[in-house]
Design a protein around this motif. Structure first.
Motif, PDB file in Angstrom:
ATOM      1  N   MET A   1      -3.151 -40.067 -32.501  1.00  0.00           N
ATOM      2  CA  MET A   1      -2.238 -39.383 -31.585  1.00  0.00           C
ATOM      3  C   MET A   1      -2.462 -39.837 -30.142  1.00  0.00           C
ATOM      4  N   LYS A   2      -3.723 -40.028 -29.735  1.00  0.00           N
ATOM      5  CA  LYS A   2      -4.019 -40.416 -28.357  1.00  0.00           C
ATOM      6  C   LYS A   2      -3.399 -41.786 -28.041  1.00  0.00           C
ATOM      7  N   LYS A   3      -3.480 -42.740 -28.987  1.00  0.00           N
ATOM      8  CA  LYS A   3      -2.882 -44.062 -28.779  1.00  0.00           C
ATOM      9  C   LYS A   3      -1.370 -43.933 -28.626  1.00  0.00           C
ATOM     10  N   SER A   4      -0.757 -43.064 -29.416  1.00  0.00           N
ATOM     11  CA  SER A   4       0.686 -42.844 -29.298  1.00  0.00           C
ATOM     12  C   SER A   4       1.044 -42.284 -27.927  1.00  0.00           C
ATOM     13  N   LEU A   5       0.244 -41.339 -27.428  1.00  0.00           N
ATOM     14  CA  LEU A   5       0.496 -40.776 -26.103  1.00  0.00           C
ATOM     15  C   LEU A   5       0.414 -41.851 -25.027  1.00  0.00           C
ATOM     16  N   ILE A   6      -0.598 -42.693 -25.126  1.00  0.00           N
ATOM     17  CA  ILE A   6      -0.759 -43.770 -24.140  1.00  0.00           C
ATOM     18  C   ILE A   6       0.401 -44.752 -24.247  1.00  0.00           C
TER      19      ILE A   6
END
Length: 155
Positions: A1-6
């Motif tokens: 999820m964090k990679k998607s947010l970035i």
């Protein structure tokens, strides 16, 4: 999820900057290259048909009356805007577009519509609706957090 947010953050703000740059470049190369992008947005805020009060336009643009006054003065001098006193209350100044201003408005609207059409071409109805919903959510967040709430986060 964090990679998607970035990834979404990078794409979103890259897109925001690219749109501004494309709009600015198109403006400089176009027929109406005597206008700044801020003046184009003032024309857009005034709108096509009905006269608007200066305070309505300033509120729509989220700028001060002083800033708008300078912009309108320049647009009047360039032949894009008419400025008149209200018949019912002479203290109020109304602005409207000239024929040249309405033409500029249409050209600018076409630029935006062409960009949006290019963005959604080939999307299914469902995908286009999801894209619309995401933009509505972002707009809602911005309006709730920063426009309508004076206690938005400070950078």
């Amino acid at each position: 999820m964090k990679k998607s947010l970035i990834d979404v953050n990078t794409l979103f703000f890259g897109l925001y900057n690219d749109i501004q740059r494309a709009e600015d470049e198109a403006q400089k190369k176009g027929v109406f290259n005597d206008l700044s992008l801020a003046e184009v947005h003032t024309i857009e805020a005034i709108g096509m048909y009905a006269s608007k009060s200066m305070s309505e336009v300033a509120k729509k643009l989220d700028i001060t009356m002083g800033t708008l006054t300078v912009s309108v003065k320049n647009l009047v001098a360039k032949g894009y805007v008419l400025r008149n006193r209200s018949e019912t209350d002479r203290r109020h100044v109304l602005v409207s577009l000239t024929k040249k201003g309405r033409l500029m408005y249409r050209v600018h609207q076409k630029f935006h519509l062409d960009m949006i059409k290019a963005a959604i071409v080939g999307l299914s109805e469902y995908e286009a609706e999801v894209a619309r919903d995401v933009l509505v959510r972002i707009n809602g967040f911005i309006n709730e957090r920063y426009r309508n709430n004076t206690q938005g986060e400070v950078l």
